[in-house]
Design an enzyme around this catalytic site. Structure first.
Site, short mmCIF file in Angstrom:
data_model
loop_
_atom_site.label_atom_id
_atom_site.label_comp_id
_atom_site.label_asym_id
_atom_site.label_seq_id
_atom_site.Cartn_x
_atom_site.Cartn_y
_atom_site.Cartn_z
N TYR A 141 19.85 -41.25 25.49
CA TYR A 141 20.27 -39.95 25.55
C TYR A 141 21.92 -39.67 25.06
CZ TYR A 141 17.83 -38.96 30.65
OH TYR A 141 16.89 -38.48 31.53
N LYS A 191 12.06 -53.05 28.93
CA LYS A 191 11.06 -53.05 27.90
C LYS A 191 11.19 -54.33 26.85
CE LYS A 191 7.45 -51.74 26.79
NZ LYS A 191 5.62 -51.79 27.60
N ASP A 223 6.91 -50.28 32.53
CA ASP A 223 5.18 -50.06 32.58
C ASP A 223 4.77 -50.71 34.03
OD1 ASP A 223 5.16 -52.37 30.84
OD2 ASP A 223 3.42 -51.83 30.70
N ASP A 247 15.27 -42.14 34.93
CA ASP A 247 15.23 -41.01 34.86
C ASP A 247 13.98 -41.34 35.22
OD1 ASP A 247 15.31 -38.09 35.01
OD2 ASP A 247 14.54 -38.16 32.98
N ASP A 251 12.02 -40.25 39.83
CA ASP A 251 11.29 -39.30 40.15
C ASP A 251 10.72 -39.33 41.00
OD1 ASP A 251 12.99 -37.10 39.42
OD2 ASP A 251 11.91 -35.93 38.02
C1 IPM Z 1 17.88 -35.78 36.36
C2 IPM Z 1 17.49 -35.01 35.69
C3 IPM Z 1 18.09 -34.59 34.11
C4 IPM Z 1 18.87 -35.68 33.74
C5 IPM Z 1 18.29 -33.45 33.15
C6 IPM Z 1 18.32 -31.81 34.18
C7 IPM Z 1 18.47 -33.19 32.42
O1 IPM Z 1 15.94 -34.79 35.53
O2 IPM Z 1 19.10 -36.08 37.20
O3 IPM Z 1 17.55 -36.33 36.71
O4 IPM Z 1 17.55 -36.45 33.17
O5 IPM Z 1 19.21 -37.09 33.72
MG MG Z 2 15.14 -36.57 36.13
#
Ligand code: IPM
Ligand code: MG
Length: 358
Positions: A141, A191, A223, A247, A251
């Site tokens: 990042y 990884k 993975d 990240d 999710d």
């Molecule tokens: C998160 C989001 C952020 C990230 C974005 C909005 C920059 O997806 O907090 O997970 O990638 O960190």
């Molecule tokens: Mg995110």
């Protein structure tokens, strides 16, 4: 002494869910002795509209002065065409980096009332309680060099995944300390079969974990970790990983709990300062319609009470109130199931405030 919390509503559904958080904080101040001063600031698209910058200097200064920051969400289609370095998301990244918030805690906890809402079979997720610890101010990042440039007559895009030993060590320590208060199991995700940066990550992870003999450390390639998360998520206690892997995996873990609208997060520096935000985005498709689930935001308030205020009793009270509201059958559209009561954003927020008394 009163603690100052800077509120950054942001974009999309951000302002709607933030309004519910403010309502909750004011109720806690009025009825439960929370000594708090609230301030407001601009971040993301809202800041671009007002000042041209996604993170105005004034917002960063206010955030640096505050004890904690509570953020809604940033981004939206209207800002996607803007030059990369000035997009709403860059405001959030600059804020994380500017405040040194290297440790991102993303708990994935399944409320038993929502087991039906998970996309996995109930028996696979019932009782799920895991914590993803994501490194937040390093890795690909922020690595340099990065960019898009012409090479041999065509454009190439590139980023750099880089971690220093010190960066790996401090995030591993956070993961181990947190695991000591849980089931004492840490799974480090990398990884290392392909990337040198991961080879170093794994070596440092082993070294740090050796300082915590009670902790059982394991390693997974990313993975495989993704596969294990949807195959048998309850095997995990604390999962620690770098910025990009965290990240993606967070999710995925969020969805196991029924809805991404349920998961809070805390991003902490080395001294207890934190930025608290729901892990979902700005959801422009439902913005302004009163449909957004405010629970991830309200649970982020609970994390703020737990980590910045070190007020376990009040944090527990907020989490209990959320549980009570789910018991009462209230559901926003994202977690609605047959026989439950459909709530809009405000109704849900009101129900949580009312349940604080219990
Ligand atoms: C998160 C989001 C952020 C990230 C974005 C909005 C920059 O997806 O907090 O997970 O990638 O960190
Ligand atoms: Mg995110």
């Amino acid at each position: 002494m009163s603690k100052t919390v800077l509120i950054l509503p942001g974009d999309g559904i951000g302002p709607e869910i933030t309004a519910e958080a403010i309502k909750l904080l004011e109720a806690l101040r009025r009825d439960h002795g929370l000594d708090i001063t609230l301030e407001q600031g601009l971040l993301g698209g809202a800041a671009i509209e007002a000042t041209g910058e996604p993170l105005p200097a004034e917002t960063l200064a206010k955030a640096q002065a505050a004890d904690a920051v509570l953020m809604g969400a940033v981004g939206g289609p209207q800002w996607e065409a803007i030059e990369r370095s000035r997009r709403p998301e860059r405001g959030l990244l600059a804020l994380r980096s500017g405040l040194g918030l290297f440790a991102n805690l993303r708990p994935a906890l399944l409320y038993p009332q929502l087991a039906e809402a998970s996309s996995l079979r109930t028996d696979l997720v019932a009782g799920l309680d895991m914590l993803i610890v994501r490194e937040l101010t390093g890795g690909i990042y922020f690595g340099q060099p990065r960019g898009i440039e012409i090479r041999d007559g065509q454009r190439v895009g590139f980023n750099t995944m880089v971690y220093s030993e010190a960066e790996i060590e401090r995030i591993m320590r956070v993961a181990c300390e947190l695991a000591m208060k849980r089931q004492r199991r840490v799974c480090s995700v990398d990884k290392a079969n392909v990337l040198e940066v991961s080879e170093l990550w794994r070596e440092v992870a082993n070294r740090v974990a050796a300082d915590y003999p009670e902790i059982e450390l394991s390693h997974l390639y990313v993975d495989n970790a993704a596969m294990q998360l949807v195959r048998a998520p309850k095997q995990f206690d604390v999962m620690v990983t770098g910025n990009l892997f965290g990240d993606v995996l967070s999710d995925c873990a969020a969805m196991l709990t029924g809805s991404i609208g349920m998961l809070p997060s805390a991003s902490l520096d080395a001294h207890g300062k934190g930025l608290y935000e729901p892990i979902h985005g700005s959801a422009p498709d439902i913005a302004g319609q009163g449909k957004a689930n405010p629970l991830a935001m309200l649970l982020s308030v609970a994390m703020l009470l737990r980590y910045t205020f070190a007020d376990k009793a009040l944090a527990d009270r907020v989490e209990r109130a959320v549980g009570r509201v789910l018991d009462q059958g209230w559901r926003t559209a994202d977690i609605l199931s047959p026989g439950m009561r459909l709530a809009d954003t405000i109704t849900m927020g009101d129900a949580v405030v009312a349940a604080l008394a219990d």
